[in-house]
Design an enzyme around this catalytic site. Structure first.
Site, PDB file in Angstrom:
ATOM      1  N   LYS A 117       0.817  -1.221   0.000  1.00  0.00           N
ATOM      2  CA  LYS A 117       0.000   0.000   0.000  1.00  0.00           C
ATOM      3  C   LYS A 117       0.844   1.261   0.000  1.00  0.00           C
ATOM      4  O   LYS A 117       0.439   2.280  -0.558  1.00  0.00           O
ATOM      5  CB  LYS A 117      -0.939   0.017   1.216  1.00  0.00           C
ATOM      6  CG  LYS A 117      -2.118  -0.927   1.087  1.00  0.00           C
ATOM      7  CD  LYS A 117      -3.229  -0.505   2.029  1.00  0.00           C
ATOM      8  CE  LYS A 117      -4.446  -1.377   1.912  1.00  0.00           C
ATOM      9  NZ  LYS A 117      -5.509  -0.985   2.837  1.00  0.00           N
ATOM     10  N   LYS A 205      -5.121 -10.708  -7.082  1.00  0.00           N
ATOM     11  CA  LYS A 205      -6.383 -10.961  -6.377  1.00  0.00           C
ATOM     12  C   LYS A 205      -7.470  -9.998  -6.839  1.00  0.00           C
ATOM     13  O   LYS A 205      -7.181  -8.868  -7.252  1.00  0.00           O
ATOM     14  CB  LYS A 205      -6.185 -10.922  -4.853  1.00  0.00           C
ATOM     15  CG  LYS A 205      -6.068  -9.561  -4.250  1.00  0.00           C
ATOM     16  CD  LYS A 205      -6.176  -9.625  -2.718  1.00  0.00           C
ATOM     17  CE  LYS A 205      -6.080  -8.204  -2.171  1.00  0.00           C
ATOM     18  NZ  LYS A 205      -6.272  -8.053  -0.767  1.00  0.00           N
ATOM     19  N   LYS A 208     -11.251  -4.199  -5.335  1.00  0.00           N
ATOM     20  CA  LYS A 208     -12.097  -3.072  -5.738  1.00  0.00           C
ATOM     21  C   LYS A 208     -11.303  -1.989  -6.446  1.00  0.00           C
ATOM     22  O   LYS A 208     -11.860  -1.156  -7.144  1.00  0.00           O
ATOM     23  CB  LYS A 208     -12.824  -2.496  -4.527  1.00  0.00           C
ATOM     24  CG  LYS A 208     -11.941  -2.162  -3.361  1.00  0.00           C
ATOM     25  CD  LYS A 208     -12.740  -2.142  -2.074  1.00  0.00           C
ATOM     26  CE  LYS A 208     -11.837  -2.224  -0.866  1.00  0.00           C
ATOM     27  NZ  LYS A 208     -12.483  -2.745   0.311  1.00  0.00           N
TER      28      LYS A 208
HETATM   29  P1  AMP Z   1     -10.730  -5.688   1.852  1.00  0.00           P
HETATM   30  O1  AMP Z   1     -11.713  -5.515   0.763  1.00  0.00           O
HETATM   31  O2  AMP Z   1      -9.319  -5.830   1.356  1.00  0.00           O
HETATM   32  O3  AMP Z   1     -10.894  -4.707   2.981  1.00  0.00           O
HETATM   33  O4  AMP Z   1     -11.018  -7.128   2.511  1.00  0.00           O
HETATM   34  C1  AMP Z   1     -12.128  -7.431   3.306  1.00  0.00           C
HETATM   35  C2  AMP Z   1     -12.190  -8.941   3.543  1.00  0.00           C
HETATM   36  O5  AMP Z   1     -12.385  -9.633   2.307  1.00  0.00           O
HETATM   37  C3  AMP Z   1     -10.924  -9.550   4.161  1.00  0.00           C
HETATM   38  O6  AMP Z   1     -11.276 -10.623   5.016  1.00  0.00           O
HETATM   39  C4  AMP Z   1     -10.171 -10.055   2.966  1.00  0.00           C
HETATM   40  O7  AMP Z   1      -9.290 -11.105   3.303  1.00  0.00           O
HETATM   41  C5  AMP Z   1     -11.315 -10.542   2.077  1.00  0.00           C
HETATM   42  N1  AMP Z   1     -10.939 -10.455   0.654  1.00  0.00           N
HETATM   43  C6  AMP Z   1     -10.652  -9.326  -0.049  1.00  0.00           C
HETATM   44  N2  AMP Z   1     -10.362  -9.610  -1.339  1.00  0.00           N
HETATM   45  C7  AMP Z   1     -10.458 -10.967  -1.458  1.00  0.00           C
HETATM   46  C8  AMP Z   1     -10.298 -11.889  -2.545  1.00  0.00           C
HETATM   47  N3  AMP Z   1      -9.986 -11.463  -3.765  1.00  0.00           N
HETATM   48  N4  AMP Z   1     -10.498 -13.201  -2.294  1.00  0.00           N
HETATM   49  C9  AMP Z   1     -10.834 -13.638  -1.057  1.00  0.00           C
HETATM   50  N5  AMP Z   1     -11.015 -12.823   0.008  1.00  0.00           N
HETATM   51  C10 AMP Z   1     -10.839 -11.512  -0.178  1.00  0.00           C
END
Ligand code: AMP
Ligand code: TRP
Length: 342
Positions: A117, A205, A208
């Site tokens: 980040k 991965k 968003k």
């Molecule tokens: P974030 O959107 O990065 O704040 O992630 C929120 C939650 O979603 C966390 O538990 C992440 O580990 C999970 N997460 C985010 N992106 C992925 C992805 N591409 N695949 C699986 N889990 C995800």
């Protein structure tokens, strides 16, 4: 979990920094729904984590409601689990400061999410971004949570939380005061979903912040958008193999099979037993139909809930009150252990 004998508790959090997508659903929120029937659950919208990078204030508030509505739309029941926003429970910040004095610089220097980040110019990153995982440890341990449902990308932060809990217990000779929290990374019943990849690049991965708008399926996408994104998903020219071994070296194919399996409640092997030998011309429409069937109703419910911010605020307020009752008590105990006058 060593000798910790407190109740089994679940905490997880999602940052209000963008739209909820299929990766968030399969990696996190879907597990939240399952776990509420087994454990005492706390589901947080981590707005204090979000501001470690710049957030437009009006959007931050809107997205906080969006995450809360996503929890509800997916099936988290606010009468069973506490749904709240982090900034409304001051114990998180209080414990985070104490943990800043327990965690070591060397531990934080190893955190890969900070490196990703902060990018090349880390001198300009906020101090909050650096100490982000310490606040995450406080989120978890302020409830003495024993289990944390997250996607695979959060494994390193969970290890840090365990290190902080262990060092606190050791330094203050407070044996087993904090549990050593365990990540819950696999999907319900052990199915996939731990790591959903971009539809445009099977090695990155799903996120968003992806620049390609077709890379990510949002919970709010309608049936047409879902079908279009899956149709445009990157693939290779080979038909699907009939066994998981045949997916090696084919990240895009593996990702689409994994999404199908996670949504259908099957293993990759089951999906390949059904579709092995078929091309993507057959598999993609079947996948699109399944994604629409599972995700579109959540999107519709999400739209309905977002139209009622007063209701969402009442859920968050009630959740924060419930969470504070548990968290304030733990912070008071911590203050005594540390030697503050209470
Ligand atoms: P974030 O959107 O990065 O704040 O992630 C929120 C939650 O979603 C966390 O538990 C992440 O580990 C999970 N997460 C985010 N992106 C992925 C992805 N591409 N695949 C699986 N889990 C995800
Ligand atoms: N760091 C997590 C993410 O990026 C969000 C988070 C903050 C979290 N506090 C938490 C997850 C506590 C689990 C438990 O997804």
């Amino acid at each position: 979990m060593s000798g910790y004998e407190g109740p089994m508790r679940v905490l997880s959090g999602i940052q209000p920094s963008g739209g909820m997508h299929l990766g968030n659903y399969l990696g996190a929120i879907r597990k939240f729904v399952e776990l509420q029937h087994e454990y005492d659950c706390f589901y947080c919208v981590v707005d204090m984590h979000a501001i470690t990078v710049w957030q437009d204030p009006a959007k931050l508030r809107e997205q906080t409601f969006h995450i809360a509505a996503s929890y509800l739309a997916a099936g988290v029941d606010p009468k069973i689990a506490a749904i709240f926003h982090q900034s409304a429970v001051r114990a998180h910040a209080e414990l985070a400061w104490i943990f800043n004095c327990v965690a070591r610089l060397g531990w934080l220097d190893r955190m890969t999410q900070f490196k990703d980040k902060a990018g090349k110019d880390k001198e300009r990153a906020s101090v909050g971004l650096y100490t982000y995982p310490v606040l995450q440890a406080a989120d978890i341990l302020v409830y003495k949570a024993t289990h944390v449902p997250v996607g695979e990308d959060q494994k390193q932060h969970l290890e840090l939380s365990r290190d902080i809990a262990g060092k606190f217990n050791h330094d203050f000779k407070a044996d087993d005061f904090f549990p050593l929290p365990e990540p819950l990374i696999k999907g319900p019943k052990g199915q996939g979903g731990a790591r959903i990849m971009s539809l445009r690049d099977g090695t990155a991965k799903m996120s968003k912040s992806d620049v390609s708008e077709n890379a990510c399926i949002f919970l709010k996408d309608d049936a047409d958008a879902i079908a279009r994104k899956i149709k445009k998903a990157k693939t290779d020219p080979e038909p699907l193999p009939s066994e998981p071994k045949g997916l090696e070296g084919r990240p895009e194919a593996a990702n689409l099979v994994g999404i199908y399996a996670a949504l259908a409640g099957k293993s990759d092997a089951d999906v390949l037993a059904e579709f092995g030998g078929q091309g993507f011309g057959v598999f993609k429409p079947a996948l699109a139909e399944l994604v629409v069937e599972k995700i579109a109703p959540i999107g519709a419910e999400l739209n309905r809930l977002e139209a009622d911010p007063a209701y969402l605020k009442s859920v968050l307020d009630a959740g924060a009150e419930r969470a504070s009752t548990v968290a304030d008590k733990v912070v008071r105990e911590v203050k005594e252990i540390v030697g503050f006058v209470v």
